[in-house]
Scaffold this motif. Structure first.
Motif, short mmCIF file in Angstrom:
data_model
loop_
_atom_site.label_atom_id
_atom_site.label_comp_id
_atom_site.label_asym_id
_atom_site.label_seq_id
_atom_site.Cartn_x
_atom_site.Cartn_y
_atom_site.Cartn_z
N VAL A 295 0.87 -1.17 0.00
CA VAL A 295 0.00 0.00 0.00
C VAL A 295 0.91 1.22 0.00
O VAL A 295 1.52 1.55 1.02
CB VAL A 295 -0.93 0.01 1.22
CG1 VAL A 295 -1.80 1.27 1.22
CG2 VAL A 295 -1.82 -1.24 1.22
N PHE A 296 1.02 1.86 -1.13
CA PHE A 296 2.01 2.92 -1.29
C PHE A 296 1.67 4.14 -0.44
O PHE A 296 0.56 4.64 -0.46
CB PHE A 296 2.11 3.33 -2.76
CG PHE A 296 3.17 4.36 -3.02
CD1 PHE A 296 4.52 4.02 -2.94
CD2 PHE A 296 2.84 5.68 -3.31
CE1 PHE A 296 5.51 4.97 -3.17
CE2 PHE A 296 3.81 6.63 -3.53
CZ PHE A 296 5.15 6.28 -3.46
N MET A 297 2.67 4.62 0.30
CA MET A 297 2.53 5.82 1.11
C MET A 297 3.84 6.58 1.05
O MET A 297 4.69 6.45 1.92
CB MET A 297 2.17 5.47 2.56
CG MET A 297 1.87 6.65 3.45
SD MET A 297 1.28 6.13 5.08
CE MET A 297 1.28 7.70 5.93
N GLY A 298 4.01 7.32 -0.02
CA GLY A 298 5.25 8.04 -0.23
C GLY A 298 5.12 9.51 0.12
O GLY A 298 4.05 10.00 0.46
N GLY A 299 6.23 10.22 0.01
CA GLY A 299 6.24 11.65 0.28
C GLY A 299 7.62 12.12 0.65
O GLY A 299 8.17 11.67 1.66
N THR A 300 8.20 12.99 -0.16
CA THR A 300 9.56 13.46 0.09
C THR A 300 9.72 14.03 1.49
O THR A 300 10.75 13.83 2.15
CB THR A 300 9.93 14.53 -0.95
OG1 THR A 300 9.89 13.95 -2.25
CG2 THR A 300 11.32 15.10 -0.69
N PHE A 301 8.70 14.71 1.99
CA PHE A 301 8.82 15.41 3.26
C PHE A 301 8.24 14.62 4.44
O PHE A 301 8.13 15.16 5.55
CB PHE A 301 8.16 16.78 3.16
CG PHE A 301 8.84 17.68 2.17
CD1 PHE A 301 10.07 18.24 2.45
CD2 PHE A 301 8.27 17.93 0.93
CE1 PHE A 301 10.71 19.05 1.53
CE2 PHE A 301 8.90 18.73 0.01
CZ PHE A 301 10.13 19.30 0.30
N ASN A 302 7.86 13.36 4.20
CA ASN A 302 7.41 12.53 5.32
C ASN A 302 8.56 12.35 6.32
O ASN A 302 9.65 11.93 5.95
CB ASN A 302 6.95 11.15 4.83
CG ASN A 302 5.69 11.21 4.00
OD1 ASN A 302 5.10 12.27 3.83
ND2 ASN A 302 5.26 10.07 3.48
N GLY A 303 8.31 12.68 7.58
CA GLY A 303 9.34 12.52 8.59
C GLY A 303 10.45 13.55 8.52
O GLY A 303 11.60 13.26 8.87
N THR A 304 10.13 14.76 8.07
CA THR A 304 11.14 15.82 8.04
C THR A 304 11.71 16.03 9.44
O THR A 304 10.96 16.12 10.42
CB THR A 304 10.50 17.13 7.54
OG1 THR A 304 9.98 16.91 6.22
CG2 THR A 304 11.52 18.25 7.50
N PRO A 305 13.03 16.11 9.60
CA PRO A 305 13.62 16.21 10.94
C PRO A 305 13.08 17.35 11.79
O PRO A 305 12.86 17.17 12.99
CB PRO A 305 15.11 16.38 10.64
CG PRO A 305 15.31 15.62 9.36
CD PRO A 305 14.07 15.89 8.57
N SER A 306 12.87 18.52 11.22
CA SER A 306 12.35 19.63 12.02
C SER A 306 10.97 19.30 12.59
O SER A 306 10.67 19.62 13.75
CB SER A 306 12.27 20.90 11.17
OG SER A 306 11.46 20.71 10.03
N THR A 307 10.13 18.64 11.80
CA THR A 307 8.80 18.26 12.27
C THR A 307 8.90 17.21 13.37
O THR A 307 8.22 17.30 14.39
CB THR A 307 7.97 17.73 11.09
OG1 THR A 307 7.65 18.81 10.21
CG2 THR A 307 6.68 17.10 11.58
N LEU A 308 9.74 16.20 13.16
CA LEU A 308 9.87 15.15 14.18
C LEU A 308 10.44 15.71 15.48
O LEU A 308 10.04 15.28 16.58
CB LEU A 308 10.74 14.01 13.65
CG LEU A 308 10.20 13.28 12.41
CD1 LEU A 308 11.08 12.08 12.09
CD2 LEU A 308 8.75 12.86 12.58
N ALA A 309 11.36 16.64 15.37
CA ALA A 309 11.87 17.30 16.58
C ALA A 309 10.75 18.01 17.32
O ALA A 309 10.67 17.96 18.57
CB ALA A 309 12.97 18.28 16.20
N ALA A 310 9.86 18.66 16.56
CA ALA A 310 8.73 19.35 17.19
C ALA A 310 7.78 18.36 17.85
O ALA A 310 7.22 18.64 18.92
CB ALA A 310 8.00 20.19 16.14
N VAL A 311 7.57 17.21 17.23
CA VAL A 311 6.71 16.18 17.83
C VAL A 311 7.29 15.72 19.16
O VAL A 311 6.58 15.64 20.19
CB VAL A 311 6.52 14.98 16.88
CG1 VAL A 311 5.79 13.84 17.58
CG2 VAL A 311 5.76 15.40 15.62
N LEU A 312 8.56 15.43 19.18
CA LEU A 312 9.19 14.96 20.43
C LEU A 312 9.11 16.03 21.52
O LEU A 312 8.81 15.71 22.68
CB LEU A 312 10.66 14.60 20.17
CG LEU A 312 10.90 13.26 19.47
CD1 LEU A 312 12.37 13.12 19.11
CD2 LEU A 312 10.46 12.10 20.35
#
Length: 430
Positions: A295-312
């Motif tokens: 089940v394709f789930m692509g995206g160049t910006f999936n898991g961008t480090p700045s976003t993941l840092a904000a989540v943490l």
């Protein structure tokens, strides 16, 4: 004559942005152009300060410019930017933190918005079940894509009919979406029994904040859980608004009903672009496969480090003792004061909301589904909102739309705002 910087920016915007804005839902009816945000306040190009009850569509549970978020993002950006190959340590750490927070989460897949998350969750449900149809509920909003962009804030005249939110929606896709009344488990049961094997998923907001604040009864959510198990249907909770705003684990952690999949966004990253699909391992592992079963789930910006840092950082800040208790206490205080104003002025209205979400309905009596909200005095609701925006209180000037609090709001700010609200209502009912 002094140059009005807000008006100047709006005139420039009309030349280069469609309609002069990024979306009609962002129009305030006033030429405000914001240039700075801090805590509970927005500052416009003229230097005027506005109290923000919009909070970035609810993303800012911690207020604007939270220092812990900024510091975490800045620290990560010193060593990581967009990679797009292999994995990063930050992806693993963030996914582990989310799995620990969210009851349904055995695995997590990242994307960039709530709309993307619901799109992927529905595609996954169709792949797993082999069925085509999905059930959504009147008044619910699950994003901009063709499978769900219908029957949101429907007019009385369009009730019980297909009500697309946009021109250009592909009817061949939309025809597989079934609209049923919220909080009506019997309607769901009848449809599932009449259409065996044809429904892939039921998607539901456990609190329907897209029609203000209509809470699903515990009995309704439990019935959905039982019915989906019995009929082999995937149950999806859309927690894009409720997730992280009402609890780190979403409303599912409060009500005690665990879906198969859940979608998150907005508040999970304190305003950075994120979407999440969380759920059962056996379902999400299909996303990690290639070939016929993938089940394709692509995206160049999936898991961008700045976003993941904000989540943490968001998880860390919201995990601090007393954060949610204070948010809920502020919401309860505000709603109680609003009811006092309503009673003093004798207006046919009521406060509504849950936790840090609040609004006023301009009708009296109980409500449990969208049809009940058709009693709302939309003209008074709209006039009230426009008057408050003129007084530099920011939220959507649309009837039935929710407002938000953040940890940066204070009782003093609420009391000042309540004075403005009472004076606005007095002026409108003279």
């Amino acid at each position: 004559m002094l140059l009005d910087a807000n008006q100047s920016l709006h005139e420039r915007a009309r030349q280069v942005l469609p309609g002069g804005h990024l979306s009609p839902s962002r129009k305030l009816g006033q030429p405000y152009a914001f240039v700075r945000a801090e805590g509970p306040y927005l500052y416009d190009a003229n230097g005027d300060r506005h109290t923000d009850f919009h909070c970035g569509f609810g993303a800012h549970v911690l207020g604007h410019g939270n220092q812990a978020i900024r510091q975490k993002v800045a620290h990560v950006s010193e060593r990581l930017d967009l990679i797009g190959a292999g994995i990063t340590d930050l992806e693993v750490e963030t996914a582990q933190a989310l799995v620990e927070c969210i009851p349904c989460a055995e695995q997590v897949a990242f994307c960039n918005s709530g709309s993307e998350a619901t799109y992927h969750a529905l595609r996954l449900a169709r792949a797993v079940t082999g069925a085509k149809r999905i059930i959504k509920f009147q008044g619910g909003y699950h994003g901009w894509h063709d499978y769900v962009a219908m029957n949101g804030q429907t007019s009385r005249e369009r009730m019980d009919s297909f009500d697309p939110m946009s021109d250009g929606i592909l009817l061949d896709a939309a025809q597989y979406t079934i609209i049923l009344p919220y909080n009506d488990a019997e309607a769901v049961e009848r449809y599932l029994k009449s259409n065996p094997g044809e429904v892939a998923a039921i998607i539901v907001e456990p609190i329907a904040h897209n029609m203000g604040s209509v809470t699903a009864s515990t009995a309704f959510l439990r019935a959905l859980r039982q019915l989906t198990v019995e009929h082999g249907v995937i149950l999806i909770f859309d927690e894009v608004i409720t997730g992280f705003r009402h609890a780190l684990g979403g409303y599912q952690s409060i009500v005690g009903v665990t879906p198969d999949l859940a979608t998150f966004g907005k508040a999970a990253s304190s305003g950075y672009p994120v979407g999440l699909v969380a759920g059962r391992r056996d379902l999400l592992e299909r996303v990690g496969q290639s070939g016929d079963r993938g089940v394709f789930m692509g995206g160049t910006f999936n898991g961008t480090p700045s976003t993941l840092a904000a989540v943490l950082a968001t998880i860390e800040e919201l995990s601090r003792e007393g954060v949610y208790e204070r948010l809920f206490a502020m919401g309860d205080y505000l709603r109680g004061q609003l009811d006092g104003i309503i009673q003093r002025l004798g207006i046919p209205a009521q406060s509504a909301g849950y936790g840090s979400v609040w609004l006023m309905y301009f009708f009296e009596g109980p409500y449990s589904q969208y049809r009940d909200l058709l009693r709302n005095d939309d003209a008074l609701d709209l006039a009230f909102r426009k008057r408050l925006i003129e007084q530099r209180m920011i939220f959507q000037p649309l009837p039935l739309k929710r407002l938000y609090l953040s940890t940066s709001h204070t009782t003093k700010i609420l009391d000042e705002s309540l004075d403005v609200i009472e004076n606005a209502l007095k002026a409108l009912i003279r």
